[in-house]
Design a protein around this motif. Sequence first.
Motif, PDB file in Angstrom:
ATOM      1  N   MET A   1      -2.379  25.759  53.780  1.00  0.00           N
ATOM      2  CA  MET A   1      -1.705  24.862  53.006  1.00  0.00           C
ATOM      3  C   MET A   1      -1.724  25.512  51.456  1.00  0.00           C
ATOM      4  SD  MET A   1      -2.482  20.812  52.193  1.00  0.00           S
ATOM      5  CE  MET A   1      -2.570  20.624  53.978  1.00  0.00           C
ATOM      6  N   LYS A   2      -0.546  25.535  51.110  1.00  0.00           N
ATOM      7  CA  LYS A   2      -0.411  25.804  49.621  1.00  0.00           C
ATOM      8  C   LYS A   2      -0.012  24.702  48.666  1.00  0.00           C
ATOM      9  CE  LYS A   2       0.980  30.664  50.348  1.00  0.00           C
ATOM     10  NZ  LYS A   2       0.726  31.708  49.556  1.00  0.00           N
ATOM     11  N   VAL A   3      -0.719  24.672  47.595  1.00  0.00           N
ATOM     12  CA  VAL A   3      -0.285  23.677  46.840  1.00  0.00           C
ATOM     13  C   VAL A   3      -0.027  24.216  45.241  1.00  0.00           C
ATOM     14  CG1 VAL A   3      -1.755  21.693  47.849  1.00  0.00           C
ATOM     15  CG2 VAL A   3      -2.874  23.276  45.978  1.00  0.00           C
ATOM     16  N   ARG A   4       0.453  23.574  44.370  1.00  0.00           N
ATOM     17  CA  ARG A   4       0.800  23.985  42.902  1.00  0.00           C
ATOM     18  C   ARG A   4       0.080  23.344  42.100  1.00  0.00           C
ATOM     19  NH1 ARG A   4       4.918  27.342  41.641  1.00  0.00           N
ATOM     20  NH2 ARG A   4       5.878  26.992  43.458  1.00  0.00           N
ATOM     21  N   LEU A   5      -0.639  23.980  40.879  1.00  0.00           N
ATOM     22  CA  LEU A   5      -1.243  23.480  39.880  1.00  0.00           C
ATOM     23  C   LEU A   5       0.039  22.620  38.986  1.00  0.00           C
ATOM     24  CD1 LEU A   5      -3.723  26.074  38.309  1.00  0.00           C
ATOM     25  CD2 LEU A   5      -4.268  23.838  39.297  1.00  0.00           C
ATOM     26  N   ILE A   6      -0.498  21.393  38.626  1.00  0.00           N
ATOM     27  CA  ILE A   6       0.456  20.689  37.719  1.00  0.00           C
ATOM     28  C   ILE A   6      -0.222  20.169  36.612  1.00  0.00           C
ATOM     29  CG2 ILE A   6       1.695  19.737  39.925  1.00  0.00           C
ATOM     30  CD1 ILE A   6       0.185  17.222  39.736  1.00  0.00           C
ATOM     31  N   PRO A   7       0.480  19.833  35.467  1.00  0.00           N
ATOM     32  CA  PRO A   7      -0.116  19.597  34.048  1.00  0.00           C
ATOM     33  C   PRO A   7      -0.484  17.957  34.340  1.00  0.00           C
ATOM     34  CG  PRO A   7       2.333  20.012  33.959  1.00  0.00           C
ATOM     35  CD  PRO A   7       1.787  20.350  35.094  1.00  0.00           C
ATOM     36  N   ILE A   8      -1.926  17.678  33.907  1.00  0.00           N
ATOM     37  CA  ILE A   8      -2.082  16.450  33.784  1.00  0.00           C
ATOM     38  C   ILE A   8      -2.853  16.382  32.362  1.00  0.00           C
ATOM     39  CG2 ILE A   8      -3.697  14.613  34.682  1.00  0.00           C
ATOM     40  CD1 ILE A   8      -3.439  16.108  37.382  1.00  0.00           C
ATOM     41  N   GLY A   9      -2.010  15.745  31.459  1.00  0.00           N
ATOM     42  CA  GLY A   9      -2.410  15.691  30.183  1.00  0.00           C
ATOM     43  C   GLY A   9      -2.925  17.046  29.572  1.00  0.00           C
ATOM     44  N   ASN A  10      -4.215  17.232  29.204  1.00  0.00           N
ATOM     45  CA  ASN A  10      -4.669  18.879  28.378  1.00  0.00           C
ATOM     46  C   ASN A  10      -5.082  19.645  29.562  1.00  0.00           C
ATOM     47  OD1 ASN A  10      -3.562  18.327  25.868  1.00  0.00           O
ATOM     48  ND2 ASN A  10      -5.520  17.397  25.343  1.00  0.00           N
ATOM     49  N   SER A  11      -5.067  18.886  30.751  1.00  0.00           N
ATOM     50  CA  SER A  11      -5.764  19.644  31.964  1.00  0.00           C
ATOM     51  C   SER A  11      -4.722  20.083  32.896  1.00  0.00           C
ATOM     52  CB  SER A  11      -6.731  18.766  32.591  1.00  0.00           C
ATOM     53  OG  SER A  11      -7.859  18.304  32.016  1.00  0.00           O
ATOM     54  N   LYS A  12      -4.963  20.588  33.985  1.00  0.00           N
ATOM     55  CA  LYS A  12      -4.523  20.830  35.242  1.00  0.00           C
ATOM     56  C   LYS A  12      -4.990  20.323  36.445  1.00  0.00           C
ATOM     57  CE  LYS A  12      -1.886  24.717  33.390  1.00  0.00           C
ATOM     58  NZ  LYS A  12      -0.425  24.599  33.362  1.00  0.00           N
ATOM     59  N   GLY A  13      -4.255  20.085  37.670  1.00  0.00           N
ATOM     60  CA  GLY A  13      -4.517  19.377  38.631  1.00  0.00           C
ATOM     61  C   GLY A  13      -3.726  19.872  39.795  1.00  0.00           C
ATOM     62  N   ILE A  14      -4.125  19.248  41.102  1.00  0.00           N
ATOM     63  CA  ILE A  14      -3.515  19.557  42.174  1.00  0.00           C
ATOM     64  C   ILE A  14      -3.022  18.098  43.011  1.00  0.00           C
ATOM     65  CG2 ILE A  14      -4.031  21.896  42.591  1.00  0.00           C
ATOM     66  CD1 ILE A  14      -6.092  20.651  45.030  1.00  0.00           C
ATOM     67  N   ARG A  15      -2.169  18.121  43.744  1.00  0.00           N
ATOM     68  CA  ARG A  15      -1.992  17.020  44.500  1.00  0.00           C
ATOM     69  C   ARG A  15      -2.756  17.216  45.816  1.00  0.00           C
ATOM     70  NH1 ARG A  15       3.398  17.064  42.201  1.00  0.00           N
ATOM     71  NH2 ARG A  15       3.449  15.487  40.390  1.00  0.00           N
ATOM     72  N   ILE A  16      -3.389  16.407  46.371  1.00  0.00           N
ATOM     73  CA  ILE A  16      -3.913  16.553  47.742  1.00  0.00           C
ATOM     74  C   ILE A  16      -3.342  15.474  48.716  1.00  0.00           C
ATOM     75  CG2 ILE A  16      -6.188  16.122  49.025  1.00  0.00           C
ATOM     76  CD1 ILE A  16      -7.622  16.645  46.341  1.00  0.00           C
ATOM     77  N   PRO A  17      -2.816  15.978  49.677  1.00  0.00           N
ATOM     78  CA  PRO A  17      -2.091  15.273  50.698  1.00  0.00           C
ATOM     79  C   PRO A  17      -3.117  13.987  51.208  1.00  0.00           C
ATOM     80  CG  PRO A  17      -1.751  17.709  50.959  1.00  0.00           C
ATOM     81  CD  PRO A  17      -2.783  17.588  49.996  1.00  0.00           C
ATOM     82  N   SER A  18      -2.419  12.952  51.332  1.00  0.00           N
ATOM     83  CA  SER A  18      -3.224  11.835  51.897  1.00  0.00           C
ATOM     84  C   SER A  18      -3.769  11.979  53.198  1.00  0.00           C
ATOM     85  CB  SER A  18      -2.337  10.674  51.911  1.00  0.00           C
ATOM     86  OG  SER A  18      -1.128  10.751  52.956  1.00  0.00           O
ATOM     87  N   THR A  19      -3.225  12.845  54.010  1.00  0.00           N
ATOM     88  CA  THR A  19      -3.992  13.181  55.480  1.00  0.00           C
ATOM     89  C   THR A  19      -5.135  13.968  55.175  1.00  0.00           C
ATOM     90  OG1 THR A  19      -2.460  15.210  55.761  1.00  0.00           O
ATOM     91  CG2 THR A  19      -1.733  13.156  56.715  1.00  0.00           C
ATOM     92  N   VAL A  20      -5.193  14.888  54.063  1.00  0.00           N
ATOM     93  CA  VAL A  20      -6.483  15.733  53.902  1.00  0.00           C
ATOM     94  C   VAL A  20      -7.544  14.817  53.074  1.00  0.00           C
ATOM     95  CG1 VAL A  20      -7.362  17.368  52.473  1.00  0.00           C
ATOM     96  CG2 VAL A  20      -5.300  17.592  53.663  1.00  0.00           C
ATOM     97  N   ILE A  21      -7.003  13.731  52.224  1.00  0.00           N
ATOM     98  CA  ILE A  21      -8.008  12.843  51.675  1.00  0.00           C
ATOM     99  C   ILE A  21      -8.613  11.779  52.769  1.00  0.00           C
ATOM    100  CG2 ILE A  21      -8.061  10.695  50.348  1.00  0.00           C
ATOM    101  CD1 ILE A  21      -5.846  12.167  48.627  1.00  0.00           C
ATOM    102  N   ARG A  22      -7.708  11.343  53.693  1.00  0.00           N
ATOM    103  CA  ARG A  22      -8.189  10.508  54.785  1.00  0.00           C
ATOM    104  C   ARG A  22      -9.314  11.229  55.748  1.00  0.00           C
ATOM    105  NH1 ARG A  22      -3.889   9.273  57.248  1.00  0.00           N
ATOM    106  NH2 ARG A  22      -4.035  10.884  58.849  1.00  0.00           N
ATOM    107  N   ASP A  23      -8.896  12.554  56.315  1.00  0.00           N
ATOM    108  CA  ASP A  23      -9.737  13.450  57.121  1.00  0.00           C
ATOM    109  C   ASP A  23     -10.964  13.561  56.607  1.00  0.00           C
ATOM    110  OD1 ASP A  23      -7.490  13.112  58.786  1.00  0.00           O
ATOM    111  OD2 ASP A  23      -6.847  15.188  58.659  1.00  0.00           O
ATOM    112  N   CYS A  24     -10.992  13.959  55.002  1.00  0.00           N
ATOM    113  CA  CYS A  24     -12.284  14.439  54.695  1.00  0.00           C
ATOM    114  C   CYS A  24     -13.206  13.231  54.237  1.00  0.00           C
ATOM    115  CB  CYS A  24     -12.061  15.293  53.414  1.00  0.00           C
ATOM    116  SG  CYS A  24     -11.413  16.914  53.968  1.00  0.00           S
TER     117      CYS A  24
END
Length: 85
Positions: A1-24
């Motif tokens: 699964m590929k995700v892209r870094l996105i700007p979050i304020g002065n930092s960067k982050g990724i979006r984690i799909p809800s299915t991954v969050i739930r499974d983990c």
Amino acid sequence: MKVRLIPIGNSKGIRIPSTVIRDCGLEGELDLEVRDGGVYITPSHHPRAGWEAAITASPHPATADEGLLIPDDADNAFDDTEWTW
């Protein structure tokens, strides 16, 4: 699964799909660790966290004030019918 870094304020982050969050089992506070050139995210809550301290702090059965739950000399039908030869 590929995700892209996105700007979050002065930092960067990724979006984690809800299915991954739930499974983990991810929720609330997480532990983040850099390992082997990657990022490792785990739940910060561990179901057995604190068990050792609680067991150590509890009174030893031999010194507990309440004594045995079933006295040693208690008779019951099970002993008479199931343990006889």
